[in-house]
Each structure stands twice: as structure tokens, then as C-alpha cells.
Design a protein around this motif. Structure first.
Motif, PDB file in Angstrom:
ATOM      1  N   VAL A  23       0.852  -1.180   0.000  1.00  0.00           N
ATOM      2  CA  VAL A  23       0.000   0.000   0.000  1.00  0.00           C
ATOM      3  C   VAL A  23       0.889   1.231   0.000  1.00  0.00           C
ATOM      4  O   VAL A  23       1.823   1.330   0.797  1.00  0.00           O
ATOM      5  CB  VAL A  23      -0.938   0.035   1.220  1.00  0.00           C
ATOM      6  N   LEU A  24       0.596   2.166  -0.897  1.00  0.00           N
ATOM      7  CA  LEU A  24       1.331   3.428  -0.935  1.00  0.00           C
ATOM      8  C   LEU A  24       0.422   4.542  -0.420  1.00  0.00           C
ATOM      9  O   LEU A  24      -0.752   4.615  -0.804  1.00  0.00           O
ATOM     10  CB  LEU A  24       1.785   3.758  -2.352  1.00  0.00           C
ATOM     11  N   SER A  25       0.942   5.396   0.421  1.00  0.00           N
ATOM     12  CA  SER A  25       0.173   6.519   0.936  1.00  0.00           C
ATOM     13  C   SER A  25       0.397   7.755   0.075  1.00  0.00           C
ATOM     14  O   SER A  25       1.361   7.832  -0.693  1.00  0.00           O
ATOM     15  CB  SER A  25       0.574   6.815   2.379  1.00  0.00           C
ATOM     16  N   GLY A  26      -0.493   8.727   0.249  1.00  0.00           N
ATOM     17  CA  GLY A  26      -0.353   9.980  -0.474  1.00  0.00           C
ATOM     18  C   GLY A  26       0.948  10.677  -0.161  1.00  0.00           C
ATOM     19  O   GLY A  26       1.572  11.289  -1.038  1.00  0.00           O
ATOM     20  N   PHE A  49      -3.729   2.498  -3.099  1.00  0.00           N
ATOM     21  CA  PHE A  49      -3.195   3.817  -2.756  1.00  0.00           C
ATOM     22  C   PHE A  49      -4.133   4.452  -1.727  1.00  0.00           C
ATOM     23  O   PHE A  49      -5.345   4.556  -1.961  1.00  0.00           O
ATOM     24  CB  PHE A  49      -3.088   4.704  -3.995  1.00  0.00           C
ATOM     25  N   ALA A  50      -3.564   4.848  -0.591  1.00  0.00           N
ATOM     26  CA  ALA A  50      -4.358   5.406   0.509  1.00  0.00           C
ATOM     27  C   ALA A  50      -3.988   6.870   0.739  1.00  0.00           C
ATOM     28  O   ALA A  50      -2.890   7.311   0.401  1.00  0.00           O
ATOM     29  CB  ALA A  50      -4.131   4.598   1.783  1.00  0.00           C
ATOM     30  N   ARG A  51      -4.933   7.598   1.364  1.00  0.00           N
ATOM     31  CA  ARG A  51      -4.730   9.016   1.649  1.00  0.00           C
ATOM     32  C   ARG A  51      -4.255   9.766   0.397  1.00  0.00           C
ATOM     33  O   ARG A  51      -3.424  10.671   0.459  1.00  0.00           O
ATOM     34  CB  ARG A  51      -3.733   9.201   2.787  1.00  0.00           C
ATOM     35  N   LYS A 101      -4.538  11.210  -7.700  1.00  0.00           N
ATOM     36  CA  LYS A 101      -5.372  10.299  -8.481  1.00  0.00           C
ATOM     37  C   LYS A 101      -5.224  10.594  -9.970  1.00  0.00           C
ATOM     38  O   LYS A 101      -5.112   9.674 -10.800  1.00  0.00           O
ATOM     39  CB  LYS A 101      -6.831  10.444  -8.046  1.00  0.00           C
ATOM     40  N   LEU A 102      -5.195  11.862 -10.311  1.00  0.00           N
ATOM     41  CA  LEU A 102      -4.998  12.260 -11.699  1.00  0.00           C
ATOM     42  C   LEU A 102      -3.636  11.813 -12.195  1.00  0.00           C
ATOM     43  O   LEU A 102      -3.500  11.301 -13.318  1.00  0.00           O
ATOM     44  CB  LEU A 102      -5.138  13.775 -11.833  1.00  0.00           C
TER      45      LEU A 102
END
Length: 867
Positions: free
Chosen positions: A556-559, A580-582, A588-589
Motif C-alpha cells: 500500500v502506498l500513501s499519499g 493507494f491510501a490518503r 489520483k490524476l
């Protein structure tokens, strides 16, 4: 009836004057009984005619088409040459062709009109004291509009009240900077459009804040209606495949004109009669000019769109139906798409880390105290599922707390702040600011904690802060959604005092994963479509949900981690990470763009204002119908009416079927053209007359067009279509298509030539030979269609009556062949004769054997496991 209330410079007049003139109570809204009266007086809220074209319009369009003009030219020349029977027959053929065109165009127009009806957005307005949802076209002058972030303004309206209202008017004025609105501002009557803060206009978008407005102009009377270019923009653009088919038709038309002129010219030079060659030229032009490809793709996409609508997927743009079948990656959010969107408040975490459970502690005064301080952070008429969950919990209490503890004076939403939202109220003790947002933001910025009795502490002990943080992380890991709340004080200008606020607690919300989602993701995986989860929730929540729905949750990769990536690091991360979290809307784009740079065909789901850039950038944007904002829905190509991710495999299958059937239909159509061209060239080379009379050429084109636009478009999906890899988004025309056309034309061409030259070998005349060739084509082209409509399954392994168009066409062709050889007046019309038994043998054997090898090949492939 002019579409606008009778008052000039309405933006400069007091709102009360407008309400009085319209006779509307701003607290009750328009009375339902007056809606029709207002519509008759001021007009309907429509600018573009969405009704199907009328009979007269369709008739004129058909009669003036190049194909019909060619037929009329053939009829006129036949009349001039004294061939009265041929002229009458040609006129009859024109009537048939126009009738067929009317049916096809009418069917397509009705389908597209139905789609526009399904796409029509809904608008919330106040009527008879109740907030109601109506179709955009049903909004009338006098309606009271509640304005919320993400909503599209449906008509020109005078603002009655505003709190932090921020509106994007770029679509109307070209001004890229959002405009702050103020219902109480003084405005010059001659102020330009971009300097009217007391007004909102049709087609603009509410970005933040809230307000109310009374509609003063609808339809053509709005500022948007005055701008012809913007009105014209409402027309649906052609899809890439539609454009390619249009280009293909134009290119082949030039080739066809040359070929259709060259063949009869060479025939005339070889000594054939000029009168027949003149008619042959016109008939060949009619035959060879390809008019069907654009019609076939439009019908295929329109029917696919209606089929998608039955699956709760509304097509906003036809390219969505076209491209969905080639999707390789779906980037999905979580809430309401993968989950049930039935968010339920299950508990509350207090500042001292104590957890209150709804089923046991709902009667606790602290439960009531928390909600009393959390509800004011919710905007009026909010449609956010999380806000609705808190409001629902409050409504079930005997002493329900108030949502508005004073006069709202300022609002800043997620559109501005991203991680949090704040609403400021004027109260007796001063201005109070109520905050809702992510636990990370609220807990890290809170300088103190507010106890339930309302007293602020000077400090929030680290051990309590850490205990709350641990609880938040543990619950997030179990899939719960956590929202934190704060309370602060503002000065008279709405600015926070030193940015300070205190921590109130956290709401613990449950939103179960939809039961059907794991199976949907598995179906997509089998179809070669990857699913990625990009969410604003915590990594623990994202990981938990990913595990439940069957995604790889190991990485999981965070923002924050994404923010630290180098520009060239995105490619590797989107390849090896699916969760993908936070993630922010900007990230997202970037994820979508990174996937596209790797050649992926990307579909994106989204529901908010900030999702619009990703929805527009993706090859297919998929918006939520229930929770999605107007901005998201208008940016998307598809809309899930019930927000259910599980419909996406259906959308992929329908998209693949539409393209597959179109592909087979066009391949058949071009193959038939090639067969006929070869059937003219071979006799020309050996010095024989052409195998078809002009009237027969006309009939061939008419029947071929009907077959290609009905049999294939209505065919069921190929078995195993969802086990194939996604097709590459390449142009239809390729060497592979050329090979297939060549393969398809050999057998039927030989069959026609054998029947034609074989009749001469039997000592028969030209008319009898042409009859045999014509009969072989009539039966052979439908046998070819039967063999091409399914690529893998042998004909007798499928339900023969499953495609009623194909069965009806076969019966019709058999009846026509019998009639043209047995019925005298039909023979006279089509220039045919009776067939000898030997000719019948050549015709039937040729029609069957010309393409029967395809069925043999299907059986062989089934035998070796490839079918």
C-alpha cells in the motif's frame, strides 16, 4: 412567453422585489399547483431539442441522400431509354430503400433520444415547503434552488442568501478564477456578466459554500441560452470509431466511384451495349459506395448504451460504450462504489480515548453532547453519506440536537481545504467554528480538547492523544471509516483566532463491502482487467477493504509517499502497486496519467468535484449516480445509477460485444463488396458480360445493407468473450482485416462464377446465367452471414432461432429465390428466368460450399481445445 421574469437588471434589484413579483414564499418555495402556470408563462428549461426527428425531416433527409439520388438517376435514364418496366421497378426500389432508411434512422434517433432522456440530470428545489428532486428540464421560473458544492446551476437565478458561496463561471464567461458570491452586494445595473455577485447562471458550477436562489430565467432566456456556441456544444460528439468509419466511407467512396466508372467503361470498349453500360455504371456506383459503416457503428453503440442502461449504467457519451470493451485498468475509489454506501454510525471516540458504542451508549449524555457539537459542521442539505449517517443517528434520539446553533456566517468546504471542512456561526458568546475532517489533520492541529460539558482544557495530554490515535488506527484496520471533529473560535471577520481549535472526538462509521464486489473483481481479472483502489481513507482501511474484495493488499502506498516520489518513479509504482491510501485528487490524476503513458486503457470512478479532472483525463470516466455531484456526472462518460462497482463487468462485456458485433458486421459488409467487385472483374477479364443486370445490382445492395445492419448488431455475445484479453485501441483497418476479407471472398466468388460460367457450359443464355449467379449470391450471402456471426461456436451448437433477424433473413432469401424463378411477374421485374435442375444444383451447392469451410474450421478448433 420569453423564458424570463418581466424585470430588467434583476441582478441589481433587491431579492425581495423579485420574490414579490413572482409571488413566491422563500421558505415554502413554489406551490406545485403553479408549476405548469409558470412554465406556460415563462417557458420550459430547454435549449436543445431532444425529441426524435419528425417523419418529414427523416423523409427529406433520406430522399436527398446520394444513394437515393443515384437510384432516381437510374430510374430517369431507364425511362428515357424506353425501359418503362425497369423505371417503375426502380421507383419501387426507391420507396423500399427510403422505407428502410426511415426505419433505421427512426430507430437510431429514438434510441439516442431515449439515452438523452436517461442522461437528463436531476435538480433539487423547494416546492410546497419540501425539498424535491426534479428533472433539469422541469425547473421553472420561481423555483427556489438550494445551492451546494458540486451542483450545476440549472437556470439563471437571483441569490437570496449566501455563505462562502464560490462559483466557477468559466464555462460561461471564460474567467478561470472562481467568483465569490454575495446575495447582499450592491451591483450596478450595467455590470458585465462576470461582475454580478448577486446572481448565478445556468451551466455554472458551485465549488464551495452554500446558498439559496430564486430562478428568474430558464431555457433560451438564460445567459447560456444566448450563447449559440455553447448551446451547440450540447450536441454529442462522434466517437473515435464513428470518425474512423466516416473517414473509411469517404475514402472507399472515392475508390468506388473510380471502380464503378472504370468497369462499365472497359465493358463498353469491349463492345458491350452503351445503354446497359450506362445503367451498370450508375448501379455499380450505388453498389460500391459504402454508406453503411457509420450507420452500423452508431446502431451498435446506441443499442449497447440501452443494454447498459438496463444494467444501471447510463451512457453520457457514446465513446463510453465504445471504449469500455477495451479497458485494461479500472481505478476505483472505495466509499459507495466498492462498499454498500449504507454508512452507519456505530460509535464515538471521546478525547479521553473512551469509546461509546451506539447499541449500548446511545442514551449516554456524552453521546448526545458529541452529536450536538458535530452536527453544526454539516452543511444544510448535505448529500454526503457520512454527514447523512450522523444526521440519521441524531434523528433517532428523543432529544435530537440542533444542526444550526446560530446564524451561519462563513463556510469553507473540502473543495478549498482538501482535508477538512469548517462552518462558522454567530452565537451569543461570539463566533464559533465547527470543523470536520480526517483524523490526521484534526488531531495534529488541535491544541486542546473539549469535554462534553463544553469546557476547554488548556492541554490535551499526550497519552490521551496517543490512545485516541491507536484506537483510530486499530478501527481503520478493521475497515471502519473515521471522521474527526473540532471546535474553535473566530473573530468578527471569520478569521480563526491564532488558528486554534480543540478536539471534540471521532465518529466511527461502518460501510460494509458490497457482497457482489469480490466476484466482480474476479470476473474482471479473468477478462484481463486490473482493478486498483485509490482512496482518501487511511492505509489500514484501504488494506482491509482490499483484502475483503480480493485485491493484492501486501503493498500500500500513501499519499505522502507518492508526494515524495521523483517524476520518473510513478511508472514503477503504478506497475507494482494496486492500493493507494490518503491519495489526493491531484495524485489520483497523476496515477491515471502514469497508467496512460504505459499504454493502459484506463477507466476511473469518482463522485466529487475534485474527481472531475481524473474523470475527464481517463479514457472512460465513471461517475456515481446517487452520491455523485453534477460536476462529476457531467465529466464522466458513464454513470452508475446505484453506485455499484459490480456493474462494471457487465459494462465491459457489453462494450466488448458491441465492438465484436460491429467488427463482424463491417467485415461481412466489406467482404460482400469485395465478392461483388471480383464477380465483375473476372468476366471482364475473360470478355464475358457482367453476371448481374442493373436491377439485380440495386437489389443486391439493398439486401446487403439490411443484412449488415440487423443480423450482426443483434447477435448475442460470443461465449468466452470475457476470458479474452482486452483488445488494443487501434484503428479498425489493418492487414489482419484485409486478410480476413480476402479469406471470406474466395469461396463465394468461386461459387458465383461456377454458377455463372457453368450455365453457359450447359448451353444456356445470358439471362439464365445471370439468374443462377444472382440466386447463388442471394443464398450465399446469408449463409456467409450465418457463418460469420459467431467466430468460435459452430452453427448447430447454438440455438438456431436465437437471432430472429438472421432466421427471418434466411427465410426471406429462400422465398425470394423461389419467387424470382417460379413467379412470372417477379421474373419480369428482376430480369430472371426459371432454373434447370442442373443450375439448382450449382446454386445450392455453391451457396453452401462457398463458406461452409468456416464451420468445419470451428469444429476442428473445438476438437483441439481452441474453441
Amino acid at each position: 412567453m420569453n423564458g424570463a421574469a418581466d424585470l430588467e437588471h434583476w441582478w441589481a434589484e433587491p431579492a425581495e422585489d423579485r420574490l414579490q413579483q413572482l409571488g413566491v414564499d422563500p421558505e415554502q418555495g413554489l406551490a406545485e399547483g403553479r408549476v405548469e402556470e409558470m412554465r406556460e408563462r415563462y417557458g420550459a428549461n430547454t435549449m436543445v431539442d431532444t425529441e426524435p426527428a419528425g417523419l418529414g425531416e427523416l423523409l427529406w433527409e433520406s430522399i436527398t441522400s446520394p444513394m437515393i439520388l443515384l437510384l432516381l438517376a437510374v430510374a430517369a435514364i431507364s425511362l428515357l431509354l424506353g425501359q418503362f418496366t425497369e423505371a417503375i421497378v426502380m421507383a419501387f426500389v426507391v420507396l423500399i430503400y427510403v422505407g428502410v432508411e426511415l426505419i433505421n434512422k427512426g430507430r437510431t434517433d429514438r434510441t439516442l433520444a431515449r439515452l438523452r432522456e436517461l442522461q437528463s440530470p436531476r435538480v433539487r428545489c423547494l416546492r410546497d415547503g419540501e425539498r424535491r428532486e426534479v428533472a433539469l428540464n422541469d425547473v421553472v421560473v420561481g423555483d427556489i434552488l438550494p445551492l451546494q458544492p458540486g451542483s450545476r446551476v440549472p437556470a439563471d437565478a437571483r441569490l437570496l442568501s449566501t455563505v462562502g458561496l464560490l462559483v466557477d463561471e468559466a464555462a460561461l464567461t471564460g474567467e478561470s478564477t472562481p467568483l465569490q458570491k454575495d446575495a447582499e452586494a450592491e451591483v450596478d445595473p450595467d455590470a458585465p456578466l462576470a461582475e454580478r455577485p448577486t446572481a448565478v447562471f445556468a451551466g455554472t458550477t458551485v465549488l464551495d459554500g452554500q446558498g439559496r436562489a430564486v430562478v428568474v430565467a430558464v431555457g433560451d432566456a438564460t445567459e447560456l441560452g444566448h450563447v449559440a456556441e455553447l448551446s451547440a456544444a450540447a450536441q454529442q460528439a462522434e466517437t473515435p470509431l464513428q470518425q474512423e468509419m466516416g473517414d473509411l466511407a469517404k475514402t472507399l467512396a472515392y475508390v468506388a466511384l473510380v471502380v464503378s466508372l472504370l468497369i462499365p467503361l472497359l465493358g463498353w470498349l469491349r463492345g458491350f451495349g452503351y445503354e446497359e453500360m450506362l445503367l451498370t455504371w450508375l448501379a455499380l456506383t450505388f453498389l460500391m459506395v459504402p454508406g453503411q459503416p457509420p450507420i452500423i457503428i452508431t446502431m451498435a453503440l446506441a443499442l449497447a448504451a440501452l443494454e447498459l442502461a438496463r444494467k444501471n449504467v447510463i451512457v453520457s457519451r457514446l465513446r463510453g460504450a465504445e471504449t469500455m470493451g477495451s479497458v485494461t485498468t479500472i481505478v476505483s475509489d472505495k466509499t459507495g462504489t466498492l462498499t454498500e454506501n449504507a454508512i452507519w454510525l456505530t460509535g464515538v471516540i471521546l478525547p479521553d480515548a473512551e469509546m461509546l458504542q451506539r447499541d449500548t451508549d446511545e442514551g449516554d449524555s456524552r453521546w448526545h453532547g458529541f452529536l450536538a457539537r458535530a452536527l453544526p459542521s454539516i452543511p444544510e442539505d448535505s448529500q454526503d453519506p457520512t454527514d447523512k449517517a450522523l444526521l440519521e443517528a441524531a434523528r433517532t434520539m428523543e432529544d435530537s440536537p440542533e444542526q444550526t446553533p446560530g446564524r451561519l456566517v462563513h463556510q469553507e468546504g473540502f473543495a478549498r481545504r482538501g482535508s477538512h471542512r469548517s462552518l462558522t456561526y454567530a452565537q451569543e458568546q461570539g463566533q464559533r467554528r465547527y470543523i470536520a475532517g480526517s483524523p490526521d489533520y484534526v488531531m495534529s492541529h488541535a491544541r486542546s480538547a473539549t469535554r462534553i460539558n463544553g469546557e476547554e482544557t488548556d492541554d490535551w495530554p499526550d497519552r490521551q492523544r496517543e490512545s485516541v490515535q491507536e484506537q483510530v488506527e486499530a478501527l481503520a484496520a478493521e475497515g471502519y471509516r473515521i471522521i474527526a471533529y473540532g471546535l474553535g473560535s473566530d473573530d468578527q471577520d471569520g478569521e480563526s483566532q491564532n488558528g486554534a481549535f480543540s478536539f471534540l472526538g471521532c465518529a466511527v462509521l461502518e460501510d460494509p463491502v458490497r457482497q457482489e464486489v469480490p466476484d466482480a473483481i474476479a470476473a474482471l481479472r479473468r477478462a484481463g482487467v486490473r482493478t486498483m483502489l485509490v482512496t482518501g481513507d487511511t492505509a489500514a482501511t484501504a488494506q482491509h477493504v482490499a483484502h475483503e474484495i480480493g485485491l493484492d493488499a501486501d503493498r500500500v502506498l500513501s499519499g505522502q509517499e507518492l508526494a515524495e516520489l521523483e517524476e520518473d518513479g510513478w511508472e514503477a509504482r503504478v506497475q507494482d502497486t494496486s492500493i493507494f491510501a490518503r491519495a489526493t485528487p491531484e495524485q489520483k490524476l497523476q496515477i491515471v496519467q502514469a497508467l496512460q503513458e504505459q499504454g493502459e486503457t484506463v477507466a476511473v470512478t469518482g463522485d466529487g468535484v475534485n474527481d472531475a479532472p481524473a474523470l475527464r483525463t481517463a479514457h472512460i470516466g465513471v461517475a456515481m449516480g446517487e452520491t455523485g455531484t453534477d460536476v462529476a456526472r457531467e465529466a464522466a462518460d458513464l454513470v452508475l445509477t446505484d453506485d455499484n462497482f459490480a456493474h462494471l463487468p457487465d459494462a465491459v462485456l457489453i462494450g466488448r460485444k458491441a465492438y465484436d458485433n460491429f467488427n463482424k458486421g463491417i467485415t461481412y459488409y466489406l467482404s460482400a463488396k469485395a465478392i461483388l467487385l471480383s464477380s465483375f472483374l473476372i468476366p471482364l477479364v475473360v470478355g464475358r458480360e457482367f453476371p448481374f443486370a442493373p436491377i439485380q445490382i440495386i437489389a443486391i445492395e439493398l439486401l446487403m445493407d439490411l443484412a449488415s445492419s440487423t443480423i450482426f448488431i443483434s447477435e448475442a455475445a460470443e461465449p468466452g468473450l470475457m476470458e479474452e484479453k482486452p483488445r488494443r485501441r487501434t484503428r479498425y483497418l489493418s492487414w489482419d482485416v484485409a486478410r480476413r476479407i480476402t479469406r471470406n471472398l474466395i469461396g463465394p466468388t468461386l461459387a458465383i462464377m461456377v454458377a455463372y460460367f457453368g450455365s453457359f457450359a450447359l448451353g444456356l443464355e445470358l439471362e439464365a446465367a445471370r439468374t443462377a449467379a444472382f440466386a447463388t449470391w442471394l443464398l450465399g450471402h446469408i449463409v456467409l452471414a450465418f457463418n460469420l456471426k459467431q467466430r468460435r461456436i459452430p452453427l448447430f451448437k447454438r440455438e438456431l432461432l436465437g437471432n430472429r433477424f438472421a432466421v427471418g433473413w434466411l427465410a426471406g432469401m429462400i422465398a425470394l429465390v423461389l419467387a424470382m424463378t417460379l413467379v412470372p411477374w417477379v421474373r419480369d421485374v428482376l430480369n430472371t428466368t426459371a432454373l434447370t435442375p442442373a443450375q439448382w444444383g450449382l446454386v445450392v451447392a455453391g451457396a453452401l460450399l462457398g463458406s461452409i469451410w468456416m464451420e468445419v474450421l470451428k469444429w476442428m478448433q473445438r476438437g483441439d481445445g481452441r474453441g
